[in-house]
Design a protein around this motif. Structure first.
Motif, PDB file in Angstrom:
ATOM      1  N   GLU A   3       0.830  -1.208   0.000  1.00 40.99           N
ATOM      2  CA  GLU A   3       0.000   0.000   0.000  1.00 40.99           C
ATOM      3  C   GLU A   3       0.869   1.265   0.000  1.00 40.99           C
ATOM      4  N   GLU A   4       1.962   1.242   0.727  1.00 36.12           N
ATOM      5  CA  GLU A   4       2.867   2.391   0.765  1.00 36.12           C
ATOM      6  C   GLU A   4       3.512   2.620  -0.601  1.00 36.12           C
ATOM      7  N   ILE A   5       3.914   1.552  -1.264  1.00 35.82           N
ATOM      8  CA  ILE A   5       4.497   1.664  -2.603  1.00 35.82           C
ATOM      9  C   ILE A   5       3.471   2.213  -3.585  1.00 35.82           C
ATOM     10  N   GLU A   6       2.248   1.697  -3.519  1.00 33.61           N
ATOM     11  CA  GLU A   6       1.193   2.169  -4.412  1.00 33.61           C
ATOM     12  C   GLU A   6       0.863   3.636  -4.163  1.00 33.61           C
ATOM     13  N   ALA A   7       0.838   4.051  -2.899  1.00 35.98           N
ATOM     14  CA  ALA A   7       0.580   5.454  -2.573  1.00 35.98           C
ATOM     15  C   ALA A   7       1.703   6.339  -3.115  1.00 35.98           C
ATOM     16  N   GLY A   8       2.927   5.873  -3.012  1.00 32.83           N
ATOM     17  CA  GLY A   8       4.055   6.624  -3.555  1.00 32.83           C
ATOM     18  C   GLY A   8       3.959   6.754  -5.064  1.00 32.83           C
ATOM     19  N   ALA A   9       3.565   5.674  -5.736  1.00 32.31           N
ATOM     20  CA  ALA A   9       3.412   5.713  -7.187  1.00 32.31           C
ATOM     21  C   ALA A   9       2.310   6.692  -7.587  1.00 32.31           C
ATOM     22  N   CYS A  10       1.228   6.719  -6.843  1.00 34.31           N
ATOM     23  CA  CYS A  10       0.152   7.678  -7.118  1.00 34.31           C
ATOM     24  C   CYS A  10       0.642   9.111  -6.935  1.00 34.31           C
ATOM     25  N   ALA A  11       1.426   9.350  -5.897  1.00 33.76           N
ATOM     26  CA  ALA A  11       1.968  10.685  -5.661  1.00 33.76           C
ATOM     27  C   ALA A  11       2.885  11.112  -6.803  1.00 33.76           C
ATOM     28  N   LEU A  12       3.704  10.185  -7.295  1.00 33.19           N
ATOM     29  CA  LEU A  12       4.588  10.508  -8.416  1.00 33.19           C
ATOM     30  C   LEU A  12       3.795  10.782  -9.693  1.00 33.19           C
ATOM     31  N   GLN A  13       2.714  10.048  -9.895  1.00 36.77           N
ATOM     32  CA  GLN A  13       1.877  10.306 -11.061  1.00 36.77           C
ATOM     33  C   GLN A  13       1.234  11.687 -10.948  1.00 36.77           C
ATOM     34  N   ASN A  14       0.751  12.026  -9.756  1.00 30.91           N
ATOM     35  CA  ASN A  14       0.154  13.344  -9.559  1.00 30.91           C
ATOM     36  C   ASN A  14       1.176  14.452  -9.786  1.00 30.91           C
ATOM     37  N   LEU A  15       2.412  14.240  -9.352  1.00 35.22           N
ATOM     38  CA  LEU A  15       3.472  15.210  -9.601  1.00 35.22           C
ATOM     39  C   LEU A  15       3.706  15.371 -11.097  1.00 35.22           C
ATOM     40  N   SER A  16       3.681  14.283 -11.823  1.00 38.65           N
ATOM     41  CA  SER A  16       3.863  14.326 -13.271  1.00 38.65           C
ATOM     42  C   SER A  16       2.720  15.086 -13.944  1.00 38.65           C
ATOM     43  N   GLY A  23       3.411  23.392 -17.384  1.00 39.58           N
ATOM     44  CA  GLY A  23       4.335  23.602 -18.495  1.00 39.58           C
ATOM     45  C   GLY A  23       5.741  23.095 -18.228  1.00 39.58           C
ATOM     46  N   VAL A  24       5.874  22.235 -17.239  1.00 39.05           N
ATOM     47  CA  VAL A  24       7.172  21.669 -16.886  1.00 39.05           C
ATOM     48  C   VAL A  24       7.212  20.224 -17.366  1.00 39.05           C
ATOM     49  N   GLY A  25       8.277  19.849 -18.025  1.00 37.32           N
ATOM     50  CA  GLY A  25       8.435  18.473 -18.476  1.00 37.32           C
ATOM     51  C   GLY A  25       8.845  17.578 -17.321  1.00 37.32           C
ATOM     52  N   SER A  26       8.439  16.318 -17.379  1.00 38.71           N
ATOM     53  CA  SER A  26       8.825  15.369 -16.331  1.00 38.71           C
ATOM     54  C   SER A  26       9.099  14.000 -16.938  1.00 38.71           C
ATOM     55  N   PHE A  27       9.954  13.260 -16.255  1.00 36.09           N
ATOM     56  CA  PHE A  27      10.300  11.909 -16.686  1.00 36.09           C
ATOM     57  C   PHE A  27      10.600  11.090 -15.448  1.00 36.09           C
ATOM     58  N   TRP A  28       9.892   9.988 -15.271  1.00 35.80           N
ATOM     59  CA  TRP A  28      10.072   9.102 -14.119  1.00 35.80           C
ATOM     60  C   TRP A  28      10.932   7.931 -14.573  1.00 35.80           C
ATOM     61  N   SER A  29      12.042   7.709 -13.896  1.00 34.53           N
ATOM     62  CA  SER A  29      12.952   6.636 -14.260  1.00 34.53           C
ATOM     63  C   SER A  29      13.221   5.728 -13.061  1.00 34.53           C
ATOM     64  N   SER A  30      13.234   4.449 -13.303  1.00 33.58           N
ATOM     65  CA  SER A  30      13.584   3.469 -12.268  1.00 33.58           C
ATOM     66  C   SER A  30      14.899   2.799 -12.659  1.00 33.58           C
ATOM     67  N   THR A  31      15.912   3.592 -12.772  1.00 36.11           N
ATOM     68  CA  THR A  31      17.227   3.100 -13.147  1.00 36.11           C
ATOM     69  C   THR A  31      17.748   2.094 -12.116  1.00 36.11           C
ATOM     70  N   PRO A  32      18.528   1.108 -12.529  1.00 35.68           N
ATOM     71  CA  PRO A  32      19.063   0.126 -11.577  1.00 35.68           C
ATOM     72  C   PRO A  32      19.842   0.763 -10.412  1.00 35.68           C
ATOM     73  N   LEU A  33      20.339   1.964 -10.604  1.00 35.25           N
ATOM     74  CA  LEU A  33      21.073   2.664  -9.553  1.00 35.25           C
ATOM     75  C   LEU A  33      20.276   2.751  -8.253  1.00 35.25           C
ATOM     76  N   GLY A  53      11.965   5.544  -7.595  1.00 39.10           N
ATOM     77  CA  GLY A  53      12.503   6.014  -8.859  1.00 39.10           C
ATOM     78  C   GLY A  53      12.979   7.443  -8.728  1.00 39.10           C
ATOM     79  N   LEU A  54      13.466   7.950  -9.826  1.00 40.06           N
ATOM     80  CA  LEU A  54      13.917   9.335  -9.902  1.00 40.06           C
ATOM     81  C   LEU A  54      12.980  10.070 -10.842  1.00 40.06           C
ATOM     82  N   ILE A  55      12.576  11.256 -10.457  1.00 40.96           N
ATOM     83  CA  ILE A  55      11.739  12.055 -11.355  1.00 40.96           C
ATOM     84  C   ILE A  55      12.541  13.281 -11.761  1.00 40.96           C
ATOM     85  N   TYR A  56      12.696  13.421 -13.051  1.00 43.61           N
ATOM     86  CA  TYR A  56      13.440  14.535 -13.622  1.00 43.61           C
ATOM     87  C   TYR A  56      12.435  15.600 -14.037  1.00 43.61           C
ATOM     88  N   LEU A  57      12.681  16.834 -13.652  1.00 43.55           N
ATOM     89  CA  LEU A  57      11.794  17.943 -13.978  1.00 43.55           C
ATOM     90  C   LEU A  57      12.582  19.033 -14.686  1.00 43.55           C
TER      91      LEU A  57
END
Length: 83
Positions: A3-16, A23-33, A53-57
């Motif tokens: 549930e915590e992971i899913e809530a985090g994913a929802c928050a990242l989607q809302n940020l996107s 008008g800001v570009g975004s990219f969510w990456s789950s790099t192996p790093l 993941g990392l979100i680039y803005l």
């Protein structure tokens, strides 16, 4: 934990979505790093915590065209049936 992971994913989607609306570009990456112990140590999180993941803005370059959506209308995907 799930549930915590899913809530985090929802928050990242809302940020996107919010960044796109602003008008800001975004990219969510789950790099192996992000799964490495060194990265967790750098973030200051314990081994049992997870980075989703990392979100680039950033602002898109003015000299590059923005991507156009190729989605079809939702009305072409839904069939309403009388009950």
């Amino acid at each position: 934990e799930v549930e915590e992971i899913e809530a985090g994913a929802c928050a990242l989607q809302n940020l996107s979505l919010a960044s796109t609306a602003a008008g800001v570009g975004s990219f969510w990456s789950s790099t192996p790093l992000i799964y490495s112990s060194e990265f967790k140590e750098w973030l200051g999180i314990s081994a049992h915590h997870h980075c989703l993941g990392l979100i680039y803005l950033g602002y898109p370059r003015a000299d590059r065209p923005t991507a156009k959506s190729v989605r079809t209308s939702i009305s072409e995907k839904i069939t309403w049936a009388d009950a």
